[in-house]
Design a protein around this motif. Sequence first.
Motif, short mmCIF file in Angstrom:
data_model
loop_
_atom_site.label_atom_id
_atom_site.label_comp_id
_atom_site.label_asym_id
_atom_site.label_seq_id
_atom_site.Cartn_x
_atom_site.Cartn_y
_atom_site.Cartn_z
N VAL A 49 0.84 -1.19 0.00
CA VAL A 49 0.00 0.00 0.00
C VAL A 49 0.88 1.25 0.00
O VAL A 49 0.61 2.24 -0.71
CB VAL A 49 -0.98 0.00 1.22
CG1 VAL A 49 -1.64 1.35 1.40
CG2 VAL A 49 -2.00 -1.10 1.05
N GLY A 50 1.96 1.23 0.78
CA GLY A 50 2.88 2.36 0.84
C GLY A 50 3.52 2.61 -0.52
O GLY A 50 3.64 3.76 -0.97
N LYS A 51 3.96 1.59 -1.22
CA LYS A 51 4.56 1.72 -2.56
C LYS A 51 3.53 2.24 -3.55
O LYS A 51 3.83 3.07 -4.41
CB LYS A 51 5.12 0.37 -3.04
CG LYS A 51 6.38 -0.03 -2.36
CD LYS A 51 6.86 -1.36 -2.92
CE LYS A 51 8.13 -1.79 -2.23
NZ LYS A 51 8.57 -3.10 -2.70
N LYS A 52 2.29 1.79 -3.42
CA LYS A 52 1.23 2.22 -4.33
C LYS A 52 0.95 3.71 -4.12
O LYS A 52 0.77 4.45 -5.09
CB LYS A 52 -0.01 1.38 -4.09
CG LYS A 52 -1.10 1.61 -5.10
CD LYS A 52 -2.25 0.66 -4.84
CE LYS A 52 -3.31 0.82 -5.88
NZ LYS A 52 -4.45 -0.04 -5.68
N ASN A 53 0.94 4.14 -2.88
CA ASN A 53 0.70 5.55 -2.57
C ASN A 53 1.86 6.43 -3.04
O ASN A 53 1.66 7.56 -3.48
CB ASN A 53 0.47 5.76 -1.06
CG ASN A 53 -0.90 5.29 -0.63
OD1 ASN A 53 -1.80 5.16 -1.45
ND2 ASN A 53 -1.05 5.05 0.65
N GLN A 54 3.08 5.94 -2.99
CA GLN A 54 4.23 6.70 -3.43
C GLN A 54 4.22 6.88 -4.96
O GLN A 54 4.57 7.91 -5.48
CB GLN A 54 5.55 6.01 -3.05
CG GLN A 54 6.00 6.33 -1.67
CD GLN A 54 7.33 5.65 -1.36
OE1 GLN A 54 7.77 4.78 -2.10
NE2 GLN A 54 7.96 6.07 -0.29
N SER A 55 3.81 5.83 -5.63
CA SER A 55 3.79 5.91 -7.08
C SER A 55 2.62 6.77 -7.58
O SER A 55 2.66 7.30 -8.69
CB SER A 55 3.77 4.53 -7.71
OG SER A 55 2.60 3.85 -7.34
N ALA A 56 1.60 6.93 -6.80
CA ALA A 56 0.45 7.71 -7.24
C ALA A 56 0.61 9.16 -6.94
O ALA A 56 1.22 10.03 -7.04
CB ALA A 56 -0.81 7.27 -6.50
#
Length: 174
Positions: A167-174
């Motif tokens: 979830v953290g990686k997904k939020n960083q990429s968005a």
Amino acid sequence: MRLEEKQRVTSELSAQLEENGTIYLTDFTGLNVKAVTEFRALLREQGLGYRVVKNTLMKRALEDLDLPDLSAHLSGPTALVFSESDPVAPAKVLKEFAKAHDDRPVVKVGVIDRVAATPDDVGRLADIPPREILLGGIAGGLTATVGGIAGALAALIRDIADMIEQVGKKNQSA
């Protein structure tokens, strides 16, 4: 034996029968003095008692006790093997000794916690693994269960941590 001696022996025998939870009546016919002495020593090492009894005195000792009727087994030479609590230890000693001495002594009957036990019952008791092995098996089973629970919890925590990371990686990429 004089009457006073018989009364004394009977009361001693009643006390022994009352205080011991396990009693095996045996026939020691065919054992010589050396073998009986060896048998007594084996029993003593295990903290067990052994007593040769006169059948008539045994019948008198049993009269006032809350034990099964053993009179049918009180014929011929009779010796008692006593244990305060453990019915397995004397059964094992009897079986091992009999194996080495032409199946002597022979178990006539047993009394375990005030319940009659057949010679076959006593034989089955002798086949039970030692207490330490049984406790080890229980401990192993509990350890395996606890280990399984710990592994499942560790996997759950790992999965949650992995989800948080994704979830953290997904939020960083968005």
